[in-house]
Design a protein around this motif. Sequence first.
Motif, PDB file in Angstrom:
ATOM      1  N   THR A  98       0.929  -1.482  -0.011  1.00 25.19           N
ATOM      2  CA  THR A  98      -0.257  -0.247  -0.278  1.00 25.19           C
ATOM      3  C   THR A  98       0.671   1.520   0.156  1.00 25.19           C
ATOM      4  O   THR A  98       0.179   2.384  -0.499  1.00 25.19           O
ATOM      5  CB  THR A  98      -0.610   0.111   1.370  1.00 25.19           C
ATOM      6  N   ALA A 125     -10.407   3.699   6.389  1.00 27.28           N
ATOM      7  CA  ALA A 125      -9.060   3.988   6.611  1.00 27.28           C
ATOM      8  C   ALA A 125      -8.313   2.878   7.373  1.00 27.28           C
ATOM      9  O   ALA A 125      -7.417   2.896   7.786  1.00 27.28           O
ATOM     10  CB  ALA A 125      -9.419   5.628   7.272  1.00 27.28           C
ATOM     11  N   VAL A 146     -12.431   7.692   6.922  1.00 31.12           N
ATOM     12  CA  VAL A 146     -13.480   7.896   7.262  1.00 31.12           C
ATOM     13  C   VAL A 146     -13.756   5.796   7.578  1.00 31.12           C
ATOM     14  O   VAL A 146     -12.621   5.266   6.281  1.00 31.12           O
ATOM     15  CB  VAL A 146     -14.536   7.298   5.926  1.00 31.12           C
ATOM     16  N   VAL A 229     -18.004  -3.437  -2.347  1.00 27.55           N
ATOM     17  CA  VAL A 229     -17.079  -2.002  -1.861  1.00 27.55           C
ATOM     18  C   VAL A 229     -16.845  -1.133  -2.755  1.00 27.55           C
ATOM     19  O   VAL A 229     -17.581   0.550  -2.664  1.00 27.55           O
ATOM     20  CB  VAL A 229     -16.934  -1.669  -0.703  1.00 27.55           C
TER      21      VAL A 229
HETATM   22  C1  LIG Z   1      -7.899  -3.412   3.744  1.00 28.68           C
HETATM   23  S1  LIG Z   1      -8.711  -2.618   5.042  1.00 28.68           S
HETATM   24  C2  LIG Z   1      -7.721  -1.247   4.553  1.00 28.68           C
HETATM   25  C3  LIG Z   1      -7.163  -0.541   5.847  1.00 28.68           C
HETATM   26  C4  LIG Z   1      -6.162   0.490   5.916  1.00 28.68           C
HETATM   27  N1  LIG Z   1      -6.494   1.737   4.451  1.00 28.68           N
HETATM   28  C5  LIG Z   1      -4.900   0.099   5.026  1.00 28.68           C
HETATM   29  O1  LIG Z   1      -4.515   0.658   4.187  1.00 28.68           O
HETATM   30  O2  LIG Z   1      -4.801  -0.276   6.069  1.00 28.68           O
HETATM   31  C6  LIG Z   1     -10.121  -1.869   4.319  1.00 28.68           C
HETATM   32  C7  LIG Z   1     -10.625  -0.902   6.021  1.00 28.68           C
HETATM   33  O3  LIG Z   1     -12.088  -0.760   5.662  1.00 28.68           O
HETATM   34  C8  LIG Z   1     -12.998  -0.349   6.354  1.00 28.68           C
HETATM   35  N2  LIG Z   1     -14.308  -1.011   5.897  1.00 28.68           N
HETATM   36  C9  LIG Z   1     -15.336  -2.024   5.207  1.00 28.68           C
HETATM   37  N3  LIG Z   1     -16.371  -2.267   4.886  1.00 28.68           N
HETATM   38  C10 LIG Z   1     -16.107  -0.089   4.846  1.00 28.68           C
HETATM   39  C11 LIG Z   1     -17.041   0.414   4.321  1.00 28.68           C
HETATM   40  N4  LIG Z   1     -18.825   0.443   4.145  1.00 28.68           N
HETATM   41  N5  LIG Z   1     -17.678   1.911   5.156  1.00 28.68           N
HETATM   42  C12 LIG Z   1     -16.002   2.248   5.657  1.00 28.68           C
HETATM   43  N6  LIG Z   1     -15.574   0.941   5.705  1.00 28.68           N
HETATM   44  C13 LIG Z   1     -15.801   0.533   5.788  1.00 28.68           C
HETATM   45  C14 LIG Z   1     -12.765  -2.098   7.323  1.00 28.68           C
HETATM   46  O4  LIG Z   1     -13.484  -2.239   8.466  1.00 28.68           O
HETATM   47  C15 LIG Z   1     -11.291  -2.084   7.303  1.00 28.68           C
HETATM   48  O5  LIG Z   1     -10.673  -1.281   8.236  1.00 28.68           O
END
Ligand SMILES: C[S@@+](CC[C@H](N)C(=O)[O-])C[C@H]1O[C@@H](n2cnc3c(N)ncnc32)[C@H](O)[C@@H]1O
Length: 290
Positions: A98, A125, A146, A229
């Motif tokens: 990432t 996030a 978010v 998503v």
């Molecule tokens: C793959 S993780 C990435 C976290 C961070 N951005 C990173 O790169 O380490 C995806 C995140 O999206 C959140 N998530 C999943 N569906 C979501 C939604 N509909 N709205 C907001 N957040 C969501 C999850 O809880 C998770 O924390």
Amino acid sequence: MSRIPLRPVIVEAVERLSAAGVGSPRADAELLAAHLLGVERGRLVLVPMVEPEVADRYRALVQQRARRIPLQHLTGVAAMGGIDLAVGPGVFVPRPETELLFAWALAQLETVRHDHAPVVVDLCAGSGALALAVAQARPDALVHAVEVDPAALQWTRRNAEARIAAGDTPITVHAADVTAPDLLTELDGTVDVVLSNPPYIPVGALLEPEVAEHDPHPALFGGPDGLDVIRPMVPAIARLLRSGGATAIEHDDSNAAGVVEAFTADGRFIEIVEHPDLAGRPRFVAATRR
Ligand SMILES: C[S@@+](CC[C@H](N)C(=O)[O-])C[C@H]1O[C@@H](n2cnc3c(N)ncnc32)[C@H](O)[C@@H]1O
């Protein structure tokens, strides 16, 4: 009892982690030793001897890693850009790949006109890795993060507070669903960069135990094709971005075409470009708001 040499204990740990199927046994064995001893990995040579009880504590940590508990859950930290994030059960562990999305965001921010403070939104996030790394690198930016999962949000907030204590510009954390039609409507047409590393793994994909058993499943899975998503996020991103603003979404190896299609179908994006990683695997798609 007298002190014992550290190196053979590490060699034994490498063998143990290798036998347990850990992907990078030497790196993990050394990083766990460095964590326990409070030194950087490259400075382990400066600690040739340890107390026997330190070796015992180390073996206990290695035993946990051999049970495929993620390295970062044992050390409590993961890196992004120039910062460390606290991580543990309940939050997705930020991944090295990432960093490419983060580097893209910084390059993009270089192109923002100087007549306003750049506005950045990080959708999905988690620990706050992307949002907080951007805030650290660009103190002039107004950064929004978010996240919907209450357990993950505790980590977002904890990391956000730690970065304020470290002297970074505070970010704004929003508890919200990125697929909601009214997402951040107060920012409509004002955002320069939208970043997202959303849940994108197609349901049913085979995963390493560290991922399947320790990353929260709402962070991983994006429905049958991995786009559940991402698809509803695209119109929200179009609404948030100012004309000329840019976005990038990380995706599954199998999904570059699907993400390109989502941006194309929306009709409000140009310069829709696939970005591969250093190994040539499709990693994220970037696009510019008309
Ligand atoms: C793959 S993780 C990435 C976290 C961070 N951005 C990173 O790169 O380490 C995806 C995140 O999206 C959140 N998530 C999943 N569906 C979501 C939604 N509909 N709205 C907001 N957040 C969501 C999850 O809880 C998770 O924390």
